[in-house]
Every structure is written in structure tokens, then in C-alpha cells.
Design a protein around this motif. Sequence first.
Motif, PDB file in Angstrom:
ATOM      1  N   VAL A  81       0.864  -1.181   0.000  1.00 12.92           N
ATOM      2  CA  VAL A  81       0.000   0.000   0.000  1.00 12.92           C
ATOM      3  C   VAL A  81       0.903   1.234   0.000  1.00 12.92           C
ATOM      4  CG1 VAL A  81      -1.785   1.305   1.232  1.00 12.92           C
ATOM      5  CG2 VAL A  81      -1.822  -1.188   1.302  1.00 12.92           C
ATOM      6  N   GLN A  82       0.515   2.238  -0.756  1.00 14.01           N
ATOM      7  CA  GLN A  82       1.223   3.506  -0.769  1.00 14.01           C
ATOM      8  C   GLN A  82       0.342   4.572  -0.117  1.00 14.01           C
ATOM      9  OE1 GLN A  82       3.741   3.727  -4.682  1.00 14.01           O
ATOM     10  NE2 GLN A  82       1.710   3.010  -5.236  1.00 14.01           N
ATOM     11  N   VAL A  83       0.949   5.480   0.608  1.00 16.83           N
ATOM     12  CA  VAL A  83       0.213   6.527   1.309  1.00 16.83           C
ATOM     13  C   VAL A  83       0.620   7.882   0.745  1.00 16.83           C
ATOM     14  CG1 VAL A  83      -0.282   7.623   3.526  1.00 16.83           C
ATOM     15  CG2 VAL A  83       0.061   5.138   3.410  1.00 16.83           C
ATOM     16  N   ASP A  84      -0.371   8.616   0.258  1.00 19.18           N
ATOM     17  CA  ASP A  84      -0.156   9.962  -0.273  1.00 19.18           C
ATOM     18  C   ASP A  84      -0.341  10.980   0.844  1.00 19.18           C
ATOM     19  OD1 ASP A  84      -0.217  12.403  -1.653  1.00 19.18           O
ATOM     20  OD2 ASP A  84      -2.320  12.125  -2.218  1.00 19.18           O
ATOM     21  N   ALA A  85       0.782  11.547   1.308  1.00 21.96           N
ATOM     22  CA  ALA A  85       0.752  12.639   2.289  1.00 21.96           C
ATOM     23  C   ALA A  85       1.570  13.804   1.752  1.00 21.96           C
ATOM     24  CB  ALA A  85       1.291  12.163   3.634  1.00 21.96           C
ATOM     25  N   LEU A  86       1.450  14.053   0.439  1.00 17.29           N
ATOM     26  CA  LEU A  86       2.261  15.086  -0.205  1.00 17.29           C
ATOM     27  C   LEU A  86       1.703  16.482   0.035  1.00 17.29           C
ATOM     28  CD1 LEU A  86       2.985  13.233  -3.569  1.00 17.29           C
ATOM     29  CD2 LEU A  86       4.625  13.714  -1.722  1.00 17.29           C
ATOM     30  N   PHE A  87       0.468  16.685  -0.365  1.00 19.85           N
ATOM     31  CA  PHE A  87      -0.143  18.013  -0.221  1.00 19.85           C
ATOM     32  C   PHE A  87      -1.592  17.848   0.230  1.00 19.85           C
ATOM     33  CE2 PHE A  87       3.198  18.672  -3.384  1.00 19.85           C
ATOM     34  CZ  PHE A  87       3.882  19.735  -2.813  1.00 19.85           C
ATOM     35  N   GLY A  88      -2.041  18.738   1.089  1.00 26.82           N
ATOM     36  CA  GLY A  88      -3.405  18.688   1.596  1.00 26.82           C
ATOM     37  C   GLY A  88      -4.303  19.683   0.893  1.00 26.82           C
ATOM     38  N   ALA A 101       0.773  -0.427  -6.731  1.00 22.48           N
ATOM     39  CA  ALA A 101       0.117  -0.751  -5.460  1.00 22.48           C
ATOM     40  C   ALA A 101      -0.972   0.274  -5.180  1.00 22.48           C
ATOM     41  CB  ALA A 101       1.138  -0.743  -4.324  1.00 22.48           C
ATOM     42  N   PRO A 102      -2.053  -0.114  -4.488  1.00 21.17           N
ATOM     43  CA  PRO A 102      -3.128   0.836  -4.185  1.00 21.17           C
ATOM     44  C   PRO A 102      -2.640   1.977  -3.315  1.00 21.17           C
ATOM     45  CG  PRO A 102      -3.390  -1.179  -2.908  1.00 21.17           C
ATOM     46  CD  PRO A 102      -2.303  -1.446  -3.902  1.00 21.17           C
ATOM     47  N   VAL A 103      -3.364   3.101  -3.415  1.00 22.64           N
ATOM     48  CA  VAL A 103      -2.964   4.319  -2.711  1.00 22.64           C
ATOM     49  C   VAL A 103      -4.047   4.737  -1.723  1.00 22.64           C
ATOM     50  CG1 VAL A 103      -2.332   6.754  -2.942  1.00 22.64           C
ATOM     51  CG2 VAL A 103      -1.582   5.107  -4.670  1.00 22.64           C
ATOM     52  N   GLN A 154      -4.176   9.143  -7.926  1.00 24.79           N
ATOM     53  CA  GLN A 154      -5.406   8.364  -8.067  1.00 24.79           C
ATOM     54  C   GLN A 154      -5.458   7.374  -6.918  1.00 24.79           C
ATOM     55  OE1 GLN A 154      -5.213   7.093 -12.317  1.00 24.79           O
ATOM     56  NE2 GLN A 154      -7.117   8.253 -12.467  1.00 24.79           N
ATOM     57  N   ALA A 155      -6.274   7.684  -5.932  1.00 22.70           N
ATOM     58  CA  ALA A 155      -6.353   6.877  -4.720  1.00 22.70           C
ATOM     59  C   ALA A 155      -7.456   5.839  -4.831  1.00 22.70           C
ATOM     60  CB  ALA A 155      -6.603   7.778  -3.516  1.00 22.70           C
ATOM     61  N   GLU A 156      -7.282   4.780  -4.099  1.00 20.55           N
ATOM     62  CA  GLU A 156      -8.363   3.803  -3.952  1.00 20.55           C
ATOM     63  C   GLU A 156      -9.235   4.155  -2.759  1.00 20.55           C
ATOM     64  OE1 GLU A 156      -8.556  -0.962  -3.103  1.00 20.55           O
ATOM     65  OE2 GLU A 156      -7.279  -0.300  -4.769  1.00 20.55           O
ATOM     66  N   GLY A 208     -11.313   7.697  -5.190  1.00 27.30           N
ATOM     67  CA  GLY A 208     -11.784   6.385  -4.781  1.00 27.30           C
ATOM     68  C   GLY A 208     -12.895   6.547  -3.767  1.00 27.30           C
ATOM     69  N   GLN A 209     -12.994   5.616  -2.843  1.00 28.89           N
ATOM     70  CA  GLN A 209     -13.971   5.759  -1.754  1.00 28.89           C
ATOM     71  C   GLN A 209     -13.505   6.856  -0.808  1.00 28.89           C
ATOM     72  OE1 GLN A 209     -14.338   2.316   0.744  1.00 28.89           O
ATOM     73  NE2 GLN A 209     -15.859   3.227   2.084  1.00 28.89           N
ATOM     74  N   VAL A 210     -14.422   7.701  -0.376  1.00 25.29           N
ATOM     75  CA  VAL A 210     -14.097   8.751   0.585  1.00 25.29           C
ATOM     76  C   VAL A 210     -14.637   8.362   1.953  1.00 25.29           C
ATOM     77  CG1 VAL A 210     -14.330  11.190   1.199  1.00 25.29           C
ATOM     78  CG2 VAL A 210     -14.158  10.523  -1.210  1.00 25.29           C
ATOM     79  N   ARG A 211     -13.760   8.394   2.938  1.00 25.58           N
ATOM     80  CA  ARG A 211     -14.163   8.077   4.319  1.00 25.58           C
ATOM     81  C   ARG A 211     -13.872   9.285   5.197  1.00 25.58           C
ATOM     82  NH1 ARG A 211     -12.643   2.599   7.705  1.00 25.58           N
ATOM     83  NH2 ARG A 211     -13.131   3.394   9.808  1.00 25.58           N
ATOM     84  N   TRP A 212     -14.880   9.717   5.932  1.00 32.07           N
ATOM     85  CA  TRP A 212     -14.750  10.889   6.797  1.00 32.07           C
ATOM     86  C   TRP A 212     -14.447  10.457   8.223  1.00 32.07           C
ATOM     87  CZ3 TRP A 212     -18.575  12.446  10.628  1.00 32.07           C
ATOM     88  CH2 TRP A 212     -18.258  13.644  11.262  1.00 32.07           C
ATOM     89  N   GLU A 213     -13.468  11.118   8.852  1.00 32.08           N
ATOM     90  CA  GLU A 213     -13.112  10.854  10.243  1.00 32.08           C
ATOM     91  C   GLU A 213     -13.191  12.157  11.034  1.00 32.08           C
ATOM     92  OE1 GLU A 213     -12.496   8.059  11.789  1.00 32.08           O
ATOM     93  OE2 GLU A 213     -12.555   6.745  10.015  1.00 32.08           O
ATOM     94  N   SER A 214     -13.997  12.152  12.097  1.00 34.17           N
ATOM     95  CA  SER A 214     -14.175  13.360  12.913  1.00 34.17           C
ATOM     96  C   SER A 214     -13.054  13.562  13.918  1.00 34.17           C
ATOM     97  CB  SER A 214     -15.509  13.291  13.660  1.00 34.17           C
ATOM     98  OG  SER A 214     -15.471  12.252  14.644  1.00 34.17           O
TER      99      SER A 214
END
Length: 494
Positions: free
Chosen positions: A124-131, A154-156, A178-180, A202-208
Motif C-alpha cells: 500500500v502507498q500513502v499519499d501525504a504530499l499536499f493537503g 500498489a493501491p494508494v 489516483q487513490a483507492e 476512490g472511496q471517501v471516508r470521513w473521520e471526525s
Amino acid sequence: MTASAHRHELYTVDQVRALDRRAIDDLGVPGYELMERAAAAALICLRQRWPNARRIAVYCGPGNNGGDGFLLAALAREAGLQTDVIALGDSRGDDAVRARHEYEHSGGVVHLWRSGDALPVADVQVDALFGTGLQRALAPEVAELVRGIHAVGAPVLALDVPSGVNADSGDVPGEAIQAELTVTFIAAKRGLYTGQAPGYTGQVRWESLGLPEALWHEAHPDAELLQAATLPPRPRQSHKGNNGHVLAIGGEHGTAGAIRLCGEAALRAGAGLVSMATRAEHLVSLNSARPELMAHDVNGPQALEALLPRATVLAVGPGLGQGAWGHALWLTALDAELPLVLDADGLNLLAREPRKLGSSAVITPHPGEAARLLGCDTAAIAADRFGAVRELARRYHAVAVLKGAGSLVADPDERVAVCPWGNPGMASGGMGDLLTGVIAALLAQGCDAWQAACLGVSLHARAGDLAAQQGGERGLLASDLLEPIRWLLNGRES
């Protein structure tokens, strides 16, 4: 009320920044703690989505988004995952610098990326480049890195927003991740759900992030996500006269299919009666294919005027054309001042001859039609879909539906709703004719323009998803949605 009650609320980037500041200044949650909570939530999402992942690669930018990535990497190491961290350069800002030091103090090594470098193998790859702060195209060297991430295969997982996507507008001005799965923090950003963005999130998941409901007191979201809904059951004593009479106007020479799709959709969406004002040449085929539709030979305004007293709602535009016949019927229909849905050439004529339509009207342009209605180009529509749909509603004093991925609905009071359903298979001929008929039928059954547009857009998109589940997206026909529309209106999912 709990924080989860706000999951359908959508905010601008500036509004989210204000919520961040309120959490820090008024609720006393330090910014670094918010970063720690975001990293922990993201790691949980990663392990839930990819439970067999053993090696991750985290790509960190210079700001707080990168800080989230460093802390996620530190937590992943603690959890026993093999972790590679690649940074664009130095970190900026106290919290981001502290997060980087935290990762390094845990024994992690930060690799600085240089053009041409090979990227690590990962599950798995994690995109933490720019917000959310980035609202321009990625720099060429970062765009090269993004292409390399995609080449790994690999999925992102994207943190907060896929890098390169405008979190305010949904526009993608250049290369983008392009994220999954995208996990977005504190509040859902409106741009993630419309325009080009759905092709990248991809799918968007919200975390409070466990923040209290008090954070949202007096917060006014910019928009809202549509929620699945239907109409209440009909009374047992109901008859066709209780459910309205839709008069669909269109079908110039050679376009019988457009007006038929509109009329049949109105029937499937529950209108009690549906008539069609069309060319004489279409009557035999329409009556034989769908006898429930009452097709009339209308050769001009006088013939149309004879049908108007029986109608409760007009659906104007499918196959109408912009010639003398279509223009004359368009003028007659608008002068009748009945509730109406205006689409296709009905909108093109409106762009030529602008007029205010009234609170019981719905217009349903795609981006090209919207550009003509607003006197701009499609690039301007894509760059600010929220502004465009609000201006359409204001200028024409009607409820406006801006179609496309993440269709938007707006009213003249600047309320906006965003559709989270739909699929690429729906990019085919006749889908707009279908939507026109569905909204008209809902108006005929007593919905006001806002309710009819919101429910109609959601039914149309959800029906498209059901139809695609049955046979796939490619080759999906507009008529494939007719039965699913009926199922959904009756509370069934299949």
C-alpha cells in the motif's frame, strides 16, 4: 447529537480551516494532537481496507499533510509494518517538523526523493504530499513523482485529499494522485465529491477525529450530500388523477427516442398520466412501443395550447430542436406558467433568449449547456462548479441541476446538494431525457422544485448504479434504468 450527524455536511477549505482553529483555540485540542489523531485514524482505515498489507510506502510533503504521513509511518512501524518514507524535502511548520522528528526518533529513515529515483516496492502507498492548501497544478518534479507512484501499481491511500485535486472545486488542473481510498479529516471537503475529483478519490471516508459535537455549533456547511430517499406509500384509495399529468414536449423529426425516454421515465417515476406533444411521424411507433403514453400530433402552438389545460407539469426539451417548430412550442410552454423541467434544446433556446422561470421550474444543464447559459466556457464551469450552479439558479430564478460526476442541485437561495452516486456507464445518450421525465413526475406528485430535483437526481443516479451492478458499466443504456427507478421508488434495492 453526535459528531457523526455531520457526515453529510460539506465545507469549503476556508470553513475547514476555521473548524481547525476552533478545535485548537476554543476546544483546547493542540494542533499536534489533531495530527496524531489523524495519523491513528488513517492507519486504522489502511489496516481495515488492506488487512494483509505488510509493507507500506509513505510519501510526505513539506506541510502538515506530510506531518500526518510521518506520524502514520511511526505508528505503522510500532505495529510491525515495514515502512519506507520518502520526503519531497525539508518539513515546514512546528507540528510538521515535530512529526518528522518523531518518526526519525522511532528508528525510521527518511529518504529524500530526487528525479529519476526508483520507488520502493509496497503493498500500500500513502499519499501525504499536499493537503487542502494546494489549489494549483503540481510542480513538474512532483508530477513526475506522482506518475512514479502510479507505476508502482500498489493501491494508494490519500490523506485528507489526493494530492493535485482541488478540495474546494473538484477540479484537477494537472497530474494528481489516483487513490483507492481517501480518508478526510474533521469535515468533508465539498470538492471531493464532484467534477473530476471522484475519478481520483476512490472511496471517501470521513473521520471526525473524536472531536465533540460542540465543534459544529453555529457552523454552516456550504453544501450537503444527498441521502437515499423515496416517496411515501400511496393511499389505498389513490387514483391516477391524484398523481399528476406530465406533458412532455419535444421529439422533432428523427428524435422520437428522446421524447419516449422522457415520457416513459415519467411513468416509471409514478406520474398518473403522461402525454406527449410531438411530430405526427412518431405517433405510430410511440403508441405501439408504449401504449400507456398518450402521444399527440402537435404541429404548432395552437395544437399545444389545446393540451395545456389538462397538464399539471411540463417536461420541455428532449429532442425539441432549435428550429421554428421547437422555438414556437418552447415559447408557448413557458408562457403557460406551469411547473416545468427544462432540458436539452429547451436550455439552448433559453441561452439565446434568457428569462426568469420561477420557483416551480427546474433546469438540468450539462456543463456545455451551463456554459452557454452563463456566457462562459466549459473550463470556467469545471473550475467552479459550485459557483456555476448557484449562478444558474440565481440568474434564472429556478432550481438548477448541474449534471456530471457528482451532480449538483442549487436553488435561488444558494442551497446546494451534491449527489454521491452514479457511474461512468451513465455517460451515454438518453440519460438526460430520463432525468427530465423523473423530475417532472415528482413535481406532478406534489414535490416542490427543490424536492423533485434532489430526489430525482438521487433516484436517477442510484438506478444507474443498480443497473451497472447487474451487467457492468460499459454498454449501459438509459432504458436499463427504468426498472431500477421503479424499484427504488417502491423501497426496493433490486
